[in-house]
Scaffold this active site. Sequence first.
Site, short mmCIF file in Angstrom:
data_model
loop_
_atom_site.label_atom_id
_atom_site.label_comp_id
_atom_site.label_asym_id
_atom_site.label_seq_id
_atom_site.Cartn_x
_atom_site.Cartn_y
_atom_site.Cartn_z
N CYS A 329 0.79 -1.25 0.00
CA CYS A 329 0.00 0.00 0.00
C CYS A 329 0.82 1.30 0.00
O CYS A 329 0.57 2.18 -0.84
CB CYS A 329 -0.96 0.02 1.18
SG CYS A 329 -1.68 -1.56 1.58
N ARG A 358 6.51 -11.15 5.75
CA ARG A 358 5.91 -10.97 7.07
C ARG A 358 6.50 -12.01 8.01
O ARG A 358 6.63 -13.17 7.65
CB ARG A 358 4.39 -11.12 7.01
CG ARG A 358 3.72 -10.06 6.15
CD ARG A 358 2.21 -10.22 6.11
NE ARG A 358 1.61 -9.26 5.18
CZ ARG A 358 0.31 -9.19 4.91
NH1 ARG A 358 -0.53 -10.03 5.50
NH2 ARG A 358 -0.14 -8.29 4.05
N GLN A 376 1.43 -10.81 -3.43
CA GLN A 376 0.02 -10.44 -3.40
C GLN A 376 -0.38 -9.85 -4.75
O GLN A 376 0.36 -9.04 -5.32
CB GLN A 376 -0.26 -9.41 -2.31
CG GLN A 376 -0.27 -9.99 -0.91
CD GLN A 376 -0.74 -8.96 0.11
OE1 GLN A 376 -0.22 -7.84 0.17
NE2 GLN A 376 -1.71 -9.32 0.92
N ASP A 378 -2.11 -7.45 -5.55
CA ASP A 378 -2.69 -6.24 -4.99
C ASP A 378 -3.25 -5.33 -6.08
O ASP A 378 -2.78 -5.35 -7.23
CB ASP A 378 -1.61 -5.46 -4.25
CG ASP A 378 -1.97 -5.22 -2.80
OD1 ASP A 378 -3.16 -5.11 -2.51
OD2 ASP A 378 -1.05 -5.17 -1.97
N HIS A 380 -4.84 -1.09 -6.08
CA HIS A 380 -5.33 0.09 -5.38
C HIS A 380 -6.14 0.91 -6.38
O HIS A 380 -5.64 1.24 -7.46
CB HIS A 380 -4.18 0.89 -4.79
CG HIS A 380 -3.36 0.11 -3.80
ND1 HIS A 380 -2.10 -0.37 -4.08
CD2 HIS A 380 -3.66 -0.31 -2.56
CE1 HIS A 380 -1.65 -1.04 -3.03
NE2 HIS A 380 -2.58 -1.02 -2.10
N LYS A 459 -13.82 -3.91 5.52
CA LYS A 459 -13.47 -4.74 4.37
C LYS A 459 -14.54 -5.78 4.09
O LYS A 459 -15.34 -6.13 4.96
CB LYS A 459 -12.13 -5.44 4.61
CG LYS A 459 -12.12 -6.39 5.80
CD LYS A 459 -10.77 -7.09 5.95
CE LYS A 459 -10.77 -8.04 7.14
NZ LYS A 459 -9.56 -8.86 7.22
N HIS A 505 -8.30 -0.99 -1.39
CA HIS A 505 -7.27 -2.02 -1.46
C HIS A 505 -8.02 -3.30 -1.81
O HIS A 505 -9.05 -3.59 -1.20
CB HIS A 505 -6.60 -2.27 -0.11
CG HIS A 505 -6.07 -1.06 0.59
ND1 HIS A 505 -4.73 -0.80 0.69
CD2 HIS A 505 -6.69 -0.07 1.26
CE1 HIS A 505 -4.54 0.30 1.40
NE2 HIS A 505 -5.73 0.77 1.75
#
Length: 637
Positions: A329, A358, A376, A378, A380, A459, A505
């Site tokens: 992000c 992580r 990911q 991802d 945005h 979410k 996201h």
Amino acid sequence: MISITFPDGNKKSFEHFPTGFDVAKSISDGFARECVAMEVEGKAVDLSSEIKNDAEVRFITTRDEEGLHILRHSAAHVMAQAVSHLYENAELTIGPVVEDGFYYDIDMEPVSEDDFPKIEKEIQKIIKARIPFKRKMVSKSEALSFFKHEKYKQELISELEDGTISLYEQGDFTDLCRGPHVPHTGYIKAIKLMKVSGAYWRADPDREQLQRIYGTAFFSRKALDEHLAFIEEAKKRNHRKLGAALDLFSFYDEAAGMPFFHPRGMIVWNTLLDYWREEHRAAGYVETKTPIMLERKLWERSGHWDVYHENMYFTQVDDTEYAIKPMNCPGGMLLFGRKPWSYKELPIRAGEIGLVHRHELSGVLNGLFRVRAFHQDDAHIFMTPDQIQSEIFGVLKLIERIYGTFGLGFHLELSTRPEKSIGGDEQWETATKGLQSALDQYGVDYKINEGDGAFYGPKIDVHIKDALGRTWQCGTIQLDMSLPERFDLHYIGADNEKHQPVMIHRVIYGSIERFFGILVEHYAGKFPVWLAPVQAILLPINDDLIPYAENVCAEMAGAGIRAEVDKRTESLNKKIREARLVNIPLILTIGAREQEAGTVSVRTLDDQVRHGVPNASFIERVLTAIQTRTPDLSIFE
């Protein structure tokens, strides 16, 4: 006079304080036998509880999920009672219900699965005795006195607020518990101990090492047998075993929790990403890429440092502290902020296949399902407030298309503001209402999870269902008004003034590594033709036919089919058997007849054989299956 109101609106009156049993029997004896507990004014209680005021009552039966949960909770108590009978020095801690069963953590001598028959025999004695579960309310001081020789119970009780505390008795055994429970131990018709492992008290490595005994329980032997058959099938589909057998990926101690993908695994990986990119281009996305290491001050600005730093990895370069990104992000924020935007250019849909790291404890690492380094998918989406509903709806439709390609069903859950969060109340309310409106427009039922949102916004979690009926949380859609504010992002509106964008996201595959593992188990390693690392293998029946087989293979490869020739000097039956073991979907045998006629004989994984398929027809059919991404292996019907 006590008035009982049922869920259908019907009412019954009683001249005394009825128990749940009394009310259930007033409906019918057969119905009463199916009841496990009841809800009185929304609170689950034992059937033996008296109802002393007018109330709305809903019975929990053997057909309800809550009923199975209560049964397993009671089974945990029965197992603990059996252990206390057999192991004099066993000290009990807690025994919660978990998915598919229960466990109890016990401070005791080490046990193994070899001890299970002895424990199960004692459990059966307790079950056959049909011992009632009796609730007893005591003061905190009385509870401490009762458990004065049990240090773990003492610790738990001491942390409770002053007031009454509930205990449950079953014969010679008493445990600290909120309840409710089934009426007596005889309700447990089928129980089995599953495994044992070590566990630290309170998950603290500095505390005592305990024995965690897992079990499961059902209302019938048939249900238990079906569950055990399901477990056996799941074992066959275990992605770690299949990943090794199919030469897809592996793990090494030198990089714990960080998978290595083999050439065949990379074919599946890249095919997944090719499909992802195709769908996203069609949906109006652009693709970006951001660094995996960014300065600490960026993570402080984004808020991740305060709420997520314990899960992050760090390094230092030239006296500057950096963090390896746990999510994409903040880099996406910098990219959007690189230039001024007009409202006419919004929405901006920016996708990224981002590598993140992580920190996970070694004890929770689990193949591709729980790793320390993963990618990911991802994206945005930066938009104006009036675009929220349409953009979320668009993401939901994209999710529907992608999961549908893999034959994966799904359901949706809306998660609201957690206790630990950033952003103002008004932001959270606007964001939550935006998600709810989009879900209502999408028109499917969804569950609300209070307090389970991301720290920066509410979410929608997307839970997929695989071929075995298991659910996995993969996709998520998170609405965020906080990060755009923290990064001072803006666009120029129709009024020629600066406005803050709203941001989504979202991921669909989620962790691509995890999604890969789910697909391995979903397909049991038998990927559909479009996704299979090797789509066709040619087996010439003798060495003289190898040149012809290689020519046919080259023609297939030129058309875009992943094909190989097995040129080994092995018997045809052995080659077929080994090709089936690695789940190659199309096994082609070539003899003199096929060479003369320009055909192949095709064996598919459903064990059907089709002779005399013209080469051109074969290529055409396979290309159609690849292009349409059909999940059906029987492409020659």
